[in-house]
Write a protein that holds these residues in place. Sequence first.
Motif, PDB file in Angstrom:
ATOM      1  N   GLY A  15       0.815  -1.211   0.000  1.00 10.96           N
ATOM      2  CA  GLY A  15       0.000   0.000   0.000  1.00 10.96           C
ATOM      3  C   GLY A  15       0.851   1.264   0.000  1.00 10.96           C
ATOM      4  N   GLY A  18       2.152   1.782  -3.520  1.00  8.90           N
ATOM      5  CA  GLY A  18       1.070   2.331  -4.342  1.00  8.90           C
ATOM      6  C   GLY A  18       0.793   3.790  -4.022  1.00  8.90           C
ATOM      7  N   THR A  19       0.870   4.142  -2.741  1.00  2.53           N
ATOM      8  CA  THR A  19       0.629   5.524  -2.335  1.00  2.53           C
ATOM      9  C   THR A  19       1.712   6.457  -2.863  1.00  2.53           C
ATOM     10  OG1 THR A  19      -0.494   4.803  -0.333  1.00  2.53           O
ATOM     11  CG2 THR A  19       0.341   7.044  -0.364  1.00  2.53           C
ATOM     12  N   TRP A  22       0.934   7.107  -6.402  1.00  2.00           N
ATOM     13  CA  TRP A  22      -0.251   7.943  -6.563  1.00  2.00           C
ATOM     14  C   TRP A  22      -0.079   9.328  -5.925  1.00  2.00           C
ATOM     15  CZ3 TRP A  22      -5.800   5.594  -6.495  1.00  2.00           C
ATOM     16  CH2 TRP A  22      -5.949   4.793  -7.631  1.00  2.00           C
ATOM     17  N   ILE A  70      -3.279   3.740   2.008  1.00  2.00           N
ATOM     18  CA  ILE A  70      -4.411   3.780   1.078  1.00  2.00           C
ATOM     19  C   ILE A  70      -5.416   4.844   1.508  1.00  2.00           C
ATOM     20  CG2 ILE A  70      -6.419   2.453   0.301  1.00  2.00           C
ATOM     21  CD1 ILE A  70      -4.736   0.064  -0.028  1.00  2.00           C
ATOM     22  N   GLN A  73      -4.152   8.165   0.031  1.00  2.00           N
ATOM     23  CA  GLN A  73      -4.176   8.248  -1.432  1.00  2.00           C
ATOM     24  C   GLN A  73      -5.239   9.197  -1.982  1.00  2.00           C
ATOM     25  OE1 GLN A  73      -4.544   4.371  -3.124  1.00  2.00           O
ATOM     26  NE2 GLN A  73      -2.382   3.835  -2.848  1.00  2.00           N
ATOM     27  N   SER A 181      -1.687  -0.904  -5.230  1.00  2.00           N
ATOM     28  CA  SER A 181      -2.824  -0.760  -4.319  1.00  2.00           C
ATOM     29  C   SER A 181      -3.717  -1.997  -4.370  1.00  2.00           C
ATOM     30  CB  SER A 181      -3.623   0.489  -4.682  1.00  2.00           C
ATOM     31  OG  SER A 181      -2.841   1.652  -4.523  1.00  2.00           O
ATOM     32  N   TYR A 199      -9.679  -0.472  -8.644  1.00  2.00           N
ATOM     33  CA  TYR A 199      -8.307  -0.489  -9.134  1.00  2.00           C
ATOM     34  C   TYR A 199      -8.182  -1.287 -10.433  1.00  2.00           C
ATOM     35  CZ  TYR A 199      -7.151   1.335  -4.508  1.00  2.00           C
ATOM     36  OH  TYR A 199      -7.076   2.117  -3.366  1.00  2.00           O
TER      37      TYR A 199
END
Length: 333
Positions: A15, A18-19, A22, A70, A73, A181, A199
Amino acid sequence: MAPQTSIPVSANILGTIGTVFWCIQLIPQIWYNWRKKKTDGLPGLMMFLWAICAVPLGVYVIVQNFNLPIQIQPQIFCVLALTSWAQILIYNNGWAVWKATTLAIGTGILFGSTQVLLILTLRGPYERGIEWPMTLVGVISAVLLASGLIPPYFEIAKRHGRVVGINFVFLGMDWLGAFFSLMALVAQQTFDYLGGVQYLVCLLLELGIFTSHALFLLRSRRLRAHAKATNTAFDELPEASRYVYPRPCPEDITEFPRPDTSATTETAVANEGVVERVTTADSEKAVLEQAKKEAVKEKRKSAGGISEKRLSAGAGRWPVRDRDSPSSTTSAV
């Protein structure tokens, strides 16, 4: 689905990755817009829908108690989307900078207040086992996220598959952010299907944009090679007008210099089957001038004029003397 009680370390790591993607995904696009000072091909509706999407998405992941990265995000995503939206208003729609900035900041405050209100309203019922409001919020978020990726396809269709105005570094980072994510949700103790669908839809639609531009590059490889060889911009090629929007006017299209055909060539007449010999205009004029000179000489000879040869011979046998000179008087006596 009940809120997450404990978050595995692997889910937090995925996560977080992914953050990170993003958090910075739209920065290349924002810089690209600022450097080019234009946003042709980048729909303003796309960025505005993404900014709206961050509201229900933030409510969904916070109330569901997803891992902290997350939950962060959607907030950063909303700020970056509103920034890019303001750029489109300035560069494409001709808005004043202060006006677009004020509107973006005001919209961000409104979206943040709405998110806080929804979290406070829906958290209690969700903890008491009433899940349908959160399911509805999740569905709205998924629809808005997917809808934001639909307008680029209309821009792509106008240019027959060519992607213009969208920075591929931004698109790649956005794809990676959605991927990690999604993997973070997989690593959790219970997989959230609605969050996973959001997603997954993002991954598939962005993959379609990549594929469309790759096919355009494959189809237009000869035109791009010709433009490079002639040191001409691709958009200025008459053959590339189908990939340009708005379509260029005929007078704006640069005509390439045609080869010189005044030299001797053979032209085939298809409907008569006759091959004509075309000579240069200069050579024809020279031949005609020479023929005229010869005709004038022949005419003078036939009219009884004294030729140059006869004049030179007479001058050798009969020298010309002056009548008033002494030598001429003595000879006469």
